[in-house]
Design an enzyme around this catalytic site. Structure first.
Site, PDB file in Angstrom:
ATOM      1  N   GLU A  62      41.968 -17.446  16.159  1.00 56.41           N
ATOM      2  CA  GLU A  62      42.878 -18.495  15.710  1.00 56.41           C
ATOM      3  C   GLU A  62      43.245 -19.437  16.851  1.00 56.41           C
ATOM      4  O   GLU A  62      43.291 -20.669  16.682  1.00 56.41           O
ATOM      5  CB  GLU A  62      44.156 -17.880  15.127  1.00 56.41           C
ATOM      6  CG  GLU A  62      43.918 -16.992  13.923  1.00 56.41           C
ATOM      7  CD  GLU A  62      43.749 -15.538  14.277  1.00 56.41           C
ATOM      8  OE1 GLU A  62      44.294 -14.685  13.554  1.00 56.41           O
ATOM      9  OE2 GLU A  62      43.064 -15.231  15.286  1.00 56.41           O
ATOM     10  N   ALA A 168      15.510   8.786   9.426  1.00 58.97           N
ATOM     11  CA  ALA A 168      14.165   8.356   9.038  1.00 58.97           C
ATOM     12  C   ALA A 168      13.456   9.571   8.463  1.00 58.97           C
ATOM     13  O   ALA A 168      13.326  10.602   9.135  1.00 58.97           O
ATOM     14  CB  ALA A 168      13.407   7.813  10.244  1.00 58.97           C
ATOM     15  N   LEU A 223      17.169   6.369  23.447  1.00 60.91           N
ATOM     16  CA  LEU A 223      18.408   6.057  22.724  1.00 60.91           C
ATOM     17  C   LEU A 223      19.106   4.830  23.324  1.00 60.91           C
ATOM     18  O   LEU A 223      20.321   4.789  23.451  1.00 60.91           O
ATOM     19  CB  LEU A 223      19.356   7.256  22.728  1.00 60.91           C
ATOM     20  CG  LEU A 223      20.340   7.338  21.542  1.00 60.91           C
ATOM     21  CD1 LEU A 223      19.584   7.588  20.252  1.00 60.91           C
ATOM     22  CD2 LEU A 223      21.377   8.426  21.773  1.00 60.91           C
ATOM     23  N   SER A 242      25.476  22.348  23.583  1.00 60.49           N
ATOM     24  CA  SER A 242      26.377  23.497  23.754  1.00 60.49           C
ATOM     25  C   SER A 242      26.091  24.289  25.022  1.00 60.49           C
ATOM     26  O   SER A 242      27.011  24.697  25.733  1.00 60.49           O
ATOM     27  CB  SER A 242      26.275  24.428  22.535  1.00 60.49           C
ATOM     28  OG  SER A 242      26.697  23.780  21.367  1.00 60.49           O
ATOM     29  N   LEU A 317      22.575  18.975  13.143  1.00 57.70           N
ATOM     30  CA  LEU A 317      23.705  18.064  13.298  1.00 57.70           C
ATOM     31  C   LEU A 317      23.875  17.190  12.063  1.00 57.70           C
ATOM     32  O   LEU A 317      25.002  16.920  11.632  1.00 57.70           O
ATOM     33  CB  LEU A 317      23.510  17.207  14.552  1.00 57.70           C
ATOM     34  CG  LEU A 317      24.675  16.290  14.942  1.00 57.70           C
ATOM     35  CD1 LEU A 317      25.987  17.055  15.005  1.00 57.70           C
ATOM     36  CD2 LEU A 317      24.383  15.620  16.285  1.00 57.70           C
ATOM     37  N   SER A 320      25.690  19.374   9.551  1.00 62.08           N
ATOM     38  CA  SER A 320      27.085  19.640   9.924  1.00 62.08           C
ATOM     39  C   SER A 320      27.960  18.416   9.707  1.00 62.08           C
ATOM     40  O   SER A 320      29.082  18.520   9.195  1.00 62.08           O
ATOM     41  CB  SER A 320      27.160  20.092  11.386  1.00 62.08           C
ATOM     42  OG  SER A 320      26.483  21.311  11.583  1.00 62.08           O
TER      43      SER A 320
END
Length: 379
Positions: A62, A168, A223, A242, A317, A320
């Site tokens: 703004e 995918a 990644l 882990s 994963l 989960s």
């Protein structure tokens, strides 16, 4: 100038679409603030100011638009209209309230696409404008505006990131060939190059991307955000590990530049110090059933101002997160092939059905993209 209610509504939608285009220029540049665009018309209905928010430039959309409008319109700004993709703030934070700037400019009308998602703030900005004598409208192009700020809405309401799960897979829901048929540490491409290219904009729009250590061991991914588009802060790469099994020569560790975070429950101090000596953050969490607690991970990321989290993980994963109700939106890239029951499944042992409603469908060559919102962060 429009002279009927239908013409006014059509005009409002037209100008708000332009404000949304402006807002999109802030993607990747405004987090942890929301994506916001603003367009201002003078009292004759001419565009005199445009702006969008970038976090490092401080000023809200703004204020940027008003500054330009004041230079171009002068007195013609009084009696004008502002189109804003998110309700203007009415509190002092890093900057003064935008409501006060809009009032001081002498505008006659403010149109906002949607309210602020924070329940402690929502409505206060529009109330302040209305109390000052401005005409206000809210809800024009609301669906598009809310889509832009799903991450900000989730974080504002729950102090956690919005979780987008990308998978995918084949037509029969498989993400890798059977064990023994996949060369370890090499990616196995289920989908086409066109579909893989569509993943890069998802990484660009995310603050962080997360995988489990099983994906690192199997595929050795980088990644990274390879979109080439501007972003304010590097993509935070996250691994749930882990037992701290990540190989020290994997691509993510080799390319770490203070952009890699490992969550673990391992108390192996020597291994932790080795990783930290390479510029990698290691966050030790209390174990739940011997594993990294996902809810604590999301809480930690929320504390760091991570609004949008992209997951690109494997079976365990995926299951989960989805089974635990932690996924807000799912984006499936489906390849027209059947890999068979011995291939690695995208999900295993789901505790309940997950139904996708209002599915958006795209084509990438022969591949399909299926995208659906599972949990609306605005509700």
């Amino acid at each position: 100038m429009p002279n009927s209610s239908n013409e006014i509504a059509n005009s409002d939608r037209y100008w708000m679409q332009r404000a949304l285009e402006l807002a999109r220029r802030g993607i990747g540049l405004c987090s942890p603030n929301p994506v916001v665009g603003c367009l201002i018309l003078d009292r004759a209905g001419q565009v005199v100011g445009e702006g969008w928010h970038e976090y490092d430039l401080l000023d809200h959309a703004e204020v940027v638009a008003l500054r330009e409008a004041e230079q171009h319109a002068g007195d013609r700004l009084r009696g004008g209209t502002a189109y804003i993709t998110l309700e203007p703030c009415n509190h002092t934070g890093r900057t003064p309230p935008c409501t006060q700037a809009l009032i001081a400019a002498g505008l006659a009308r403010v149109v906002a696409a949607t309210n602020d998602p924070n329940p402690n703030v929502a409505g206060h900005g529009m109330d302040a404008l209305h109390a000052a004598g401005l005409r206000t409208e809210i809800g024009v192009c609301q669906t598009e505006a809310r889509r832009l700020n799903e991450g900000f809405a989730r974080w504002s309401r729950h102090q956690r990131p919005f979780v987008l799960m990308k998978v995918a897979m084949s037509l029969d829901g498989r993400i890798a060939p059977p064990p023994g048929m996949h060369v370890l540490h090499e990616p196995y491409w289920i989908t086409s190059e066109a579909a893989r290219a569509a993943v890069q904009p998802l990484r660009w729009q995310a603050d962080a991307a997360m995988v489990g250590v099983d994906t690192v061991l199997a595929d050795d991914p980088s990644l990274t955000d390879r979109s080439g588009l501007r972003r304010r802060r590097p993509l935070l790469r996250i691994v749930l590990d882990s037992a701290l099994r990540m190989p020290l020569d994997c691509k993510m560790i080799a390319t770490a530049q203070n952009d890699l975070l490992i969550f673990t429950v391992s108390k192996d101090e020597a291994r932790r110090r080795e990783l930290e000596s390479r510029g990698i953050r290691v966050d030790l969490l209390p174990a739940e059933a011997g594993r990294v607690p996902l809810d604590k991970v999301l809480d930690k990321l929320g504390e760091e101002g991570i609004l949008n989290l992209l997951t690109e993980s494997g079976t365990r994963l995926n299951t989960s997160l989805l089974g635990g109700g932690m996924v807000d939106r799912v984006h499936l890239f489906v390849s027209p092939q059947i890999m068979g029951s011995d291939a690695v499944p995208a999900f295993r042992g789901m505790p309940s059905f997950v139904r996708m409603g209002q599915v958006e469908v795209e084509r990438y060559g022969n591949d399909l993209g299926l995208c659906s919102l599972l949990k609306d962060p605005w509700e």
